[in-house]
Enzyme design. Structure first.
Site, short mmCIF file in Angstrom:
data_model
loop_
_atom_site.label_atom_id
_atom_site.label_comp_id
_atom_site.label_asym_id
_atom_site.label_seq_id
_atom_site.Cartn_x
_atom_site.Cartn_y
_atom_site.Cartn_z
N HIS A 88 0.84 -1.21 0.00
CA HIS A 88 0.00 0.00 0.00
C HIS A 88 0.87 1.26 0.00
O HIS A 88 0.58 2.23 -0.70
CB HIS A 88 -0.89 0.03 1.25
CG HIS A 88 -1.89 -1.09 1.33
ND1 HIS A 88 -2.08 -1.85 2.46
CD2 HIS A 88 -2.76 -1.59 0.41
CE1 HIS A 88 -3.02 -2.75 2.24
NE2 HIS A 88 -3.45 -2.61 1.00
N LYS A 144 -17.37 -6.65 7.86
CA LYS A 144 -16.09 -7.33 8.04
C LYS A 144 -15.64 -7.18 9.48
O LYS A 144 -15.79 -6.10 10.07
CB LYS A 144 -15.02 -6.67 7.17
CG LYS A 144 -14.99 -7.10 5.73
CD LYS A 144 -13.78 -6.47 5.06
CE LYS A 144 -13.70 -6.81 3.59
NZ LYS A 144 -12.56 -6.13 2.94
N ARG A 199 -2.52 -5.95 -8.59
CA ARG A 199 -1.31 -6.76 -8.42
C ARG A 199 -1.25 -7.89 -9.41
O ARG A 199 -0.20 -8.27 -9.88
CB ARG A 199 -1.28 -7.36 -7.00
CG ARG A 199 -1.12 -6.34 -5.91
CD ARG A 199 -1.51 -6.93 -4.58
NE ARG A 199 -2.90 -7.38 -4.64
CZ ARG A 199 -3.59 -7.83 -3.61
NH1 ARG A 199 -3.00 -7.94 -2.44
NH2 ARG A 199 -4.83 -8.19 -3.74
N SER A 256 -2.89 -7.90 3.13
CA SER A 256 -3.05 -7.73 4.58
C SER A 256 -3.39 -9.05 5.27
O SER A 256 -2.95 -9.29 6.40
CB SER A 256 -4.16 -6.72 4.86
OG SER A 256 -3.85 -5.49 4.28
O1 PNS Z 1 -9.15 -2.95 0.53
P1 PNS Z 1 -10.49 -3.39 0.01
O2 PNS Z 1 -11.24 -4.15 1.08
O3 PNS Z 1 -10.40 -4.14 -1.28
O4 PNS Z 1 -11.30 -2.03 -0.28
C1 PNS Z 1 -12.63 -2.07 -0.74
C2 PNS Z 1 -13.28 -0.69 -0.62
C3 PNS Z 1 -13.19 -0.17 0.79
C4 PNS Z 1 -12.59 0.27 -1.54
C5 PNS Z 1 -14.77 -0.82 -1.06
O5 PNS Z 1 -15.38 -1.81 -0.30
C6 PNS Z 1 -15.54 0.49 -0.90
O6 PNS Z 1 -15.42 1.36 -1.73
N1 PNS Z 1 -16.34 0.60 0.18
C7 PNS Z 1 -17.12 1.79 0.46
C8 PNS Z 1 -18.61 1.55 0.15
C9 PNS Z 1 -18.86 1.69 -1.33
O7 PNS Z 1 -18.77 2.75 -1.91
N2 PNS Z 1 -19.24 0.57 -1.97
C10 PNS Z 1 -19.52 0.51 -3.38
C11 PNS Z 1 -18.27 0.25 -4.19
S1 PNS Z 1 -18.67 0.03 -5.88
#
Ligand code: PNS
Length: 204
Positions: A20, A44, A93, A131
């Site tokens: 990150h 989560k 990645r 992670s």
């Molecule tokens: O590190 P991650 O878990 O892959 O991140 C995912 C994240 C946090 C970017 C995604 O879950 C997110 O954007 N969450 C906020 C809620 C939201 O906007 N959801 C719709 C995404 S299309």
């Protein structure tokens, strides 16, 4: 006046890894400000609270010009709008990341057509880093130096020591130090959805 170029770099960051950090550094070259945004996700179970994660990220990016950290709940596009971001940064990645990222990018574009989504590739040594794997290694007392920033390393060790104490288990033993090259290269296996069985949900 020229409008500053602001990027939002969202994620779970449970915890923030050197992969990150690598992406944040790359984004900082392209944008005036990079806001690393920790998402609250009640679906989560996380090892660290959003506040703890922000503190660790702030520490890790202290030397990265224009980078800062926040946490947010609700939609990502609303957070982007609030902070005046023109772009969302996500890391790619491996091919296995692509499908989920593609769906998310198109949904975000539908929700906020003016917002660009930029994918950055981390350095090759972080390709297999996520992670979840880091937590798994730390939970069992494995060496995580080189995989995460120093404060994250300390916090992971403390957290698993506390957990072991509460459960009356032997604390994860510190492994003897090795002189080998970066641990990142050794933490192989498992792209986004590999591994499992951890009490916390998988995170990138
Ligand atoms: O590190 P991650 O878990 O892959 O991140 C995912 C994240 C946090 C970017 C995604 O879950 C997110 O954007 N969450 C906020 C809620 C939201 O906007 N959801 C719709 C995404 S299309």
């Amino acid at each position: 006046m020229i409008r500053p170029r602001v990027a939002l770099f969202p994620g779970s960051f449970d915890p923030f890894t050197n992969g990150h950090l690598d992406l944040a550094r790359r984004a900082a070259v392209l944008f005036d400000r990079v806001v690393i945004a920790v998402a609250h996700n009640s679906a989560k179970t996380s090892l660290f609270t959003p506040e703890e994660r922000v503190e660790m990220i702030e520490d890790a990016v202290r030397g990265v010009k224009g980078a800062s950290a926040i946490h947010f709940s609700g939609l990502l596009v609303d957070c982007a709008r609030r902070i005046g971001a023109q772009a969302i940064i996500r890391g790619l990645r491996a091919v296995s990341d692509f499908e989920f990222e593609f769906q998310m990018a198109l949904m975000n574009r539908r929700l906020a057509p003016g917002l660009e989504i930029a994918f950055l590739m981390p350095s090759q040594e972080f390709t297999y880093l996520n992670s979840t794997l880091v937590k798994e290694v730390a939970r069992h007392g494995g060496r995580i130096r080189g995989l995460v920033p120093p404060l994250v390393e300390r916090r992971l060790q403390e957290r698993f020591r506390e957990t072991a104490k509460r459960a009356d288990l032997p604390a994860p033993a510190a492994r003897p130090r090795r002189r080998a090259a970066s641990g990142a290269r050794r933490a192989s296996g498992g792209a986004r959805r590999a591994g499992g069985g951890a009490p916390e949900a998988r995170t990138r």
